[in-house]
Design a protein around this motif. Sequence first.
Motif, mmCIF file in Angstrom:
data_model
loop_
_atom_site.group_PDB
_atom_site.id
_atom_site.type_symbol
_atom_site.label_atom_id
_atom_site.label_comp_id
_atom_site.label_asym_id
_atom_site.label_seq_id
_atom_site.Cartn_x
_atom_site.Cartn_y
_atom_site.Cartn_z
ATOM 1 N N MET A 137 0.712 -1.384 0.041
ATOM 2 C CA MET A 137 -0.033 -0.165 0.108
ATOM 3 C C MET A 137 0.812 1.260 -0.082
ATOM 4 S SD MET A 137 -3.217 -1.269 0.519
ATOM 5 C CE MET A 137 -4.158 0.003 1.276
ATOM 6 N N GLY A 138 2.101 1.143 -0.090
ATOM 7 C CA GLY A 138 2.956 2.302 -0.184
ATOM 8 C C GLY A 138 3.270 3.058 1.151
ATOM 9 N N GLU A 139 3.715 4.065 1.333
ATOM 10 C CA GLU A 139 4.164 4.737 2.626
ATOM 11 C C GLU A 139 2.865 5.510 3.185
ATOM 12 O OE1 GLU A 139 8.115 6.658 2.755
ATOM 13 O OE2 GLU A 139 8.318 6.225 0.644
ATOM 14 N N PRO A 140 2.770 5.525 4.479
ATOM 15 C CA PRO A 140 1.685 6.366 5.026
ATOM 16 C C PRO A 140 2.120 7.915 5.155
ATOM 17 C CG PRO A 140 3.019 5.123 6.896
ATOM 18 C CD PRO A 140 3.324 4.633 5.312
ATOM 19 N N ARG A 141 1.176 8.520 4.921
ATOM 20 C CA ARG A 141 1.560 10.059 5.140
ATOM 21 C C ARG A 141 0.961 10.532 6.301
ATOM 22 N NH1 ARG A 141 -0.331 9.811 -1.138
ATOM 23 N NH2 ARG A 141 0.167 7.768 -0.936
ATOM 24 N N LEU A 142 2.047 11.628 7.059
ATOM 25 C CA LEU A 142 1.480 11.639 8.394
ATOM 26 C C LEU A 142 1.222 13.196 8.620
ATOM 27 C CD1 LEU A 142 3.807 9.079 10.000
ATOM 28 C CD2 LEU A 142 1.571 9.143 9.857
ATOM 29 N N LEU A 143 1.839 14.158 7.774
ATOM 30 C CA LEU A 143 1.849 15.643 7.968
ATOM 31 C C LEU A 143 0.173 16.070 7.835
ATOM 32 C CD1 LEU A 143 4.985 16.678 6.034
ATOM 33 C CD2 LEU A 143 4.827 15.930 8.587
ATOM 34 N N ALA A 144 0.109 16.976 8.688
ATOM 35 C CA ALA A 144 -1.223 17.352 8.727
ATOM 36 C C ALA A 144 -1.759 18.102 7.485
ATOM 37 C CB ALA A 144 -1.622 18.791 9.550
ATOM 38 N N ARG A 145 -0.871 18.510 6.593
ATOM 39 C CA ARG A 145 -1.415 19.066 5.206
ATOM 40 C C ARG A 145 -1.604 17.696 4.322
ATOM 41 N NH1 ARG A 145 3.397 18.729 2.189
ATOM 42 N NH2 ARG A 145 5.124 19.050 3.516
ATOM 43 N N GLU A 146 -0.989 16.643 4.586
ATOM 44 C CA GLU A 146 -1.140 15.513 3.664
ATOM 45 C C GLU A 146 -2.552 14.865 3.983
ATOM 46 O OE1 GLU A 146 3.254 14.272 2.776
ATOM 47 O OE2 GLU A 146 2.651 13.854 4.702
ATOM 48 N N ILE A 147 -3.029 14.959 5.204
ATOM 49 C CA ILE A 147 -4.171 14.124 5.614
ATOM 50 C C ILE A 147 -5.460 14.523 4.725
ATOM 51 C CG2 ILE A 147 -5.713 13.669 7.441
ATOM 52 C CD1 ILE A 147 -2.908 12.779 7.877
ATOM 53 N N PRO A 148 -5.997 15.827 4.487
ATOM 54 C CA PRO A 148 -5.547 17.055 5.219
ATOM 55 C C PRO A 148 -6.393 17.086 6.586
ATOM 56 C CG PRO A 148 -7.138 17.512 3.623
ATOM 57 C CD PRO A 148 -6.945 16.032 3.464
ATOM 58 N N ARG A 156 3.158 19.575 10.799
ATOM 59 C CA ARG A 156 3.170 18.729 11.988
ATOM 60 C C ARG A 156 2.358 17.460 11.891
ATOM 61 N NH1 ARG A 156 4.424 21.755 17.270
ATOM 62 N NH2 ARG A 156 4.459 19.536 17.915
ATOM 63 N N LYS A 157 2.460 16.682 12.619
ATOM 64 C CA LYS A 157 1.919 15.269 12.687
ATOM 65 C C LYS A 157 0.682 15.417 13.749
ATOM 66 C CE LYS A 157 5.904 12.923 11.418
ATOM 67 N NZ LYS A 157 7.128 11.747 11.682
ATOM 68 N N VAL A 158 -0.304 14.591 13.328
ATOM 69 C CA VAL A 158 -1.319 14.666 14.551
ATOM 70 C C VAL A 158 -1.308 13.254 15.255
ATOM 71 C CG1 VAL A 158 -3.817 14.462 14.872
ATOM 72 C CG2 VAL A 158 -2.834 15.996 13.338
ATOM 73 N N ILE A 159 -0.411 13.335 16.335
ATOM 74 C CA ILE A 159 -0.256 12.085 17.173
ATOM 75 C C ILE A 159 -1.044 12.212 18.448
ATOM 76 C CG2 ILE A 159 1.105 10.064 17.911
ATOM 77 C CD1 ILE A 159 3.073 11.045 15.755
ATOM 78 N N ASN A 160 -2.074 11.437 19.015
ATOM 79 C CA ASN A 160 -2.670 11.531 20.332
ATOM 80 C C ASN A 160 -2.954 13.389 20.467
ATOM 81 O OD1 ASN A 160 -3.194 9.371 21.526
ATOM 82 N ND2 ASN A 160 -1.021 9.250 22.438
ATOM 83 N N VAL A 161 -3.544 13.742 19.577
ATOM 84 C CA VAL A 161 -3.958 15.110 19.798
ATOM 85 C C VAL A 161 -5.512 15.341 20.211
ATOM 86 C CG1 VAL A 161 -4.483 17.389 18.668
ATOM 87 C CG2 VAL A 161 -2.353 16.053 18.071
#
Length: 296
Positions: A137-148, A156-161
């Motif tokens: 499935m390729g690489e996960p994208r984690l930056l807020a703008r990539e979600i979006p 920044r990443k959204v981890i436990n926010v």
Amino acid sequence: MATLSIDFSKYHGLGNDFILIDNRDIEKPCLSPQDAIKFCDRHFGIGADGVIFLMSAGLDIYKMRIFNSDGSEPEMCGNGIRCLAKFMQDLQIPSQIPSQIPSQGGGTPEGNRYLVETNAGLMTLQLNPDGQVTVDMGEPRLLAREIPTTLVDPDRKVINVPLEVDGRVWDVTTVSMGNPHCITFVADVDAIPLAELGIKFEHHPVFPQRINTEFIEVVSSSYIKMRVWERGAGATLACGTGACAAVVAGVLTGKCDRLCTVNLPGGDLQIYWDLATNHVLMTGTADKVFSGIISA
Ligand code: ZDP
């Protein structure tokens, strides 16, 4: 008077069900989003969570397009792409790359492998000798703008926010597998009012492209239980991209191993987030149900 006559096959991956159409001979999907809504209807149509088109993007180059049951077009679909692998094999499309699985008897390697373009990038599909399908499935994208999402700064990443939904604060982690996912870990997934909450996550203003929402109960670090509310499709029996996103979120928050089984209402998926390549591999079943002709 009949205007449409289209061959289709119905497949499902863990009860996440799709109408598959061989659309290789024409450039655009042969059904409109409105047709997709109509034929996905479980009472007035064939019944499915989405319609998937096998497209040709050039000689020996394949592409998947998909409409959700509400007519919207997601970038990617994990259960759907396993069904597409089976569909391509059933259409007797030859293997595009040599199999990585050696044959039992030492002859030709078993299991077709296909490369399929999606709106989320190029995916590798492997048909395993046990009938299951593994998708890179390729690489996960984690930056807020990539979600979006606008929940944190774009880079920044959204981890436990913390995120407030329905008057309650949820600690969320967001992951894009090409399509957007919001993951929340809970003590008991069966106690979650999925439809009531799911729709509120889906339309929360911090998710400009809407969101798929996964509620996860960690049974052990290698076995988690997931319930999903899908963007554009509602509560479904399984979500492949969601299962991948859930394991990525579990690893990022220290709750899951990189190799983890995800239990969904429709069955289990094996997910492996490879440290060396950063790719996520998903393995699970995909089954044909029936074929028919749409004539309307
Ligand atoms: O991102 C979306 O709008 C999803 N509804 C797409 C479908 C995802 C799917 N359930 C999966 O398995 O990844 C098919």
